[in-house]
Every structure is written in structure tokens, then in C-alpha cells.
Scaffold this motif. Structure first.
Motif, PDB file in Angstrom:
ATOM      1  N   TRP A  42       0.710  -1.163   0.006  1.00 48.74           N
ATOM      2  CA  TRP A  42      -0.043   0.076   0.021  1.00 48.74           C
ATOM      3  C   TRP A  42       0.935   1.343  -0.014  1.00 48.74           C
ATOM      4  CZ3 TRP A  42      -4.825   1.134  -0.882  1.00 48.74           C
ATOM      5  CH2 TRP A  42      -5.588   2.146  -0.494  1.00 48.74           C
ATOM      6  N   ALA A  46      -0.126   2.859  -3.546  1.00 42.81           N
ATOM      7  CA  ALA A  46      -1.072   3.694  -3.190  1.00 42.81           C
ATOM      8  C   ALA A  46      -0.880   5.364  -3.646  1.00 42.81           C
ATOM      9  CB  ALA A  46      -1.862   3.893  -1.819  1.00 42.81           C
ATOM     10  N   ARG A 164      -8.317   0.415   4.600  1.00 41.66           N
ATOM     11  CA  ARG A 164      -7.727   1.228   3.209  1.00 41.66           C
ATOM     12  C   ARG A 164      -8.833   1.560   2.492  1.00 41.66           C
ATOM     13  NH1 ARG A 164      -3.793   1.521   6.095  1.00 41.66           N
ATOM     14  NH2 ARG A 164      -1.938  -0.115   5.883  1.00 41.66           N
TER      15      ARG A 164
END
Length: 337
Positions: A42, A46, A164
Motif C-alpha cells: 500500500w 497507493a 484502506r
């Protein structure tokens, strides 16, 4: 940002970034091909997806295309874990009251949760396929979160940091199969077929002030056969927030990236008038709850469960009136052959 998974004939589909207004999308191929890849890494991936998202919203991407929810799989088409709670205690209270049973005191201090099947989620516009109408087909409008890694023993306040993404869910239930399963003392199994999720999953910042203390303070709309039956407020009456639900799971185990945690049926309390009769102006997020209300009011249920050909639409709009996740829009059908 907003993320979706497009059908491509594979089990895990192709990750796409979707614009804020849900009008356009762009394949994320140069960054990641699947959502699970992003969840596993992530902090690195991300931010790259966020950059693509901002370019898409500004109309600066070269290969954007019109977003089509009908082409979507579930945002995470299969997950390592799907744990669904019952965070709205009003729902439990109604079910118990309808059968003249007390709610155990522990229900108010320790969340209810079951482990659902996570190998075969269905897309937001996919049919709900059921072998028989006699099974008691019901929709359940819910909110769900997708987590990163959350270590065993993490307390509820810190567990919120592990969230998330947020999405909507239709946790289909086969009500007439439930009593016999629960009587065995081992919980739901055949009574919980494949769950559907909203076209897109969104990061918490997309919710703005509507995300507060682990709850989504917006209205969840349920429309059954074209008639709006539920406009339930998701925030104020959520007894256990998502941090508490996640902490409940990781009391004795690690929660790993790609775990989906559901809120359970979004439910609001009734309002009692001067004559002592209680009404539920916000409606309902599942038929079972409507039947419980009818039993409380009239002594028996009068609303039947879903039939083949019935449709269900589940959607949540932001405070600007624009759809946040896109809509779950499904039809109930018989197994072919």
C-alpha cells in the motif's frame, strides 16, 4: 481515490482507477494489475494510484474511457477473509423482540460476527443466482471496509488506522435455511451465498466529514423492485464502529491485507407516536427486518421474500447528492439448467 476491478475473463480482473464523479476510468496497468497487489504494498503503490486519480479528475490522462459499472467485478473479486459483523444492535433487538426473546447483555459489549465465503464474490450488476425461491431470498444492505495488515491484539482506536478502503455490500441471505443451520450450533453456511459489492471502493478521504469515529454518517438507500424501501442512516446507530469490529477479529489472530469486514444490516430505531404505536420512517435494509416489524405491529409478517425476477438496488450518496460508490443493482434469477 476510487478503485474498481473490470472483468477480463480472469478470476481477479483488471484494476482501474475511477474518477470522483464515476464518469470515467483508466486502467492502472502501469502501476498494478490487481487490487490485492496494492493492498499488499500500500505505502508504495497507493501514492502512484493517487497521482493517476488526480490526473483523471483533471482530464489529463490520455487513455481514459467511460466507466461502466456493468463491467465491474467486486472491487476485490476474492479475498483472504470476509468477516461480517452485526454492528447495528437495533436489527438484533427487532429480531429478538419479534420472537419474544431477550437480547443477551454480552451483545452490547462484544460484537457478533460470522466468517463468510470469500472465494466467490459477485459484481455489483451480476445476477443473484439461487436454486429455489423456497429458500427465503433476502437482500442485506451493508457497509464494508477493506484492511491492510492489523497485528493481533491491536485495540479498537488503532485498528481504524488499518482501514484502506470502504465499499457497499449486498450480503444475500437465504432466510429459510438459517434456523436449521443455527440450531446445529456452528453458524451460517449454506444460508449465506455469494456476496456482492459496490462498483467502486473508495479511500476514507473521499468521505470527508461523513467519516467520523469509525462510522459513515450518510444515508444508505435500498430500492426493491423500483420502490425505495430503506433510507437508513448509517452513522448514529452503529453500536460497534469499524475499529471495534476489526479489533474483535484480531483479538486472537493477525488480520492480513485484503481482509473485508462488514457492518451487518444497517438499521434504525422506530419512532413511537402518542398512541404508543411504533413506526419505522427510515424503512429497512433487509426484508427480514420488515417482517419483524410487521410481527411486532400486527402479530405476524405479511411481506414475502424475494422472487425470481425481483430487483434490488443499494446506493449511498454524498452530502452533495452524488453517488459515492456507484450502485449495487441486481436481479434474482434461477439456476440455469
Amino acid at each position: 481515490m476510487k478503485l474498481a476491478t473490470y472483468k477480463d475473463g480472469s478470476r481477479d480482473g483488471q484494476l482501474v482507477v475511477v474518477s470522483r464523479d464515476l464518469s470515467t476510468a483508466h486502467y492502472a496497468t502501469g502501476i498494478a494489475t490487481r487490487l490485492q497487489q496494492v493492498l499488499d504494498d500500500w505505502n508504495f503503490l497507493a501514492p502512484q494510484l493517487q497521482d493517476l486519480y488526480e490526473q483523471l479528475n483533471q482530464g489529463k490522462t490520455r487513455h481514459a474511457f467511460p466507466f461502466d459499472p456493468a463491467q465491474c467485478m467486486a472491487p476485490l473479486p476474492r479475498a483472504y477473509q470476509w468477516a461480517d459483523g452485526s454492528a447495528y444492535l437495533n436489527h438484533v433487538e427487532l429480531v429478538r423482540k419479534a420472537r419474544n426473546a431477550e437480547v443477551p447483555a454480552t451483545f452490547y459489549t462484544d460484537p457478533l460476527m460470522y466468517q463468510g465465503g470469500s472465494d466467490d464474490f459477485i459484481g455489483p450488476c451480476d445476477d443473484v443466482v439461487v436454486p429455489s425461491e423456497d429458500f427465503g431470498i433476502d437482500f442485506e444492505a451493508e457497509i464494508a471496509v477493506v484492511t491492510g495488515d492489523v497485528p493481533m491484539g491491536t485495540p479498537a482506536d488503532r485498528a481504524l488506522d488499518g482501514i484502506r478502503l470502504v465499499m457497499l455490500a449486498n450480503d444475500v441471505s437465504l432466510r429459510n435455511l438459517i434456523p436449521a443451520e443455527l440450531a446445529k450450533g456452528f453458524g451460517f453456511f449454506q444460508s449465506k451465498p455469494a456476496t456482492a459489492f459496490s462498483p467502486v471502493a473508495i479511500t476514507l478521504d473521499e468521505l470527508g466529514e461523513a467519516w467520523d469515529q469509525g462510522r459513515v454518517h450518510l444515508t444508505l438507500e435500498s430500492t426493491w423492485n423500483g420502490r425505495k424501501v430503506g433510507q437508513c442512516e448509517a452513522g448514529p446507530e452503529m453500536t460497534f464502529h469499524f475499529g471495534q469490529l476489526i479489533a474483535h477479529i484480531c483479538k486472537t489472530r493477525n488480520v492480513r491485507a485484503g481482509t473485508i469486514v462488514g457492518s451487518g444490516t444497517v438499521s434504525n430505531q422506530g419512532v413511537t407516536d402518542a398512541q404508543g404505536r411504533t413506526e419505522w420512517p427510515k424503512g429497512y435494509s433487509c426484508i427480514a427486518e420488515k417482517r419483524c416489524i410487521e410481527t411486532i405491529q400486527n402479530g405476524k409478517p405479511s411481506t414475502g421474500f424475494m422472487k425470481y425476477g425481483d430487483t434490488i438496488r443499494i446506493e449511498m450518496k454524498g452530502r452533495n447528492g452524488v453517488s459515492l460508490f456507484g450502485a449495487i443493482d441486481q436481479k434474482v434469477v434461477e439456476v440455469e439448467g
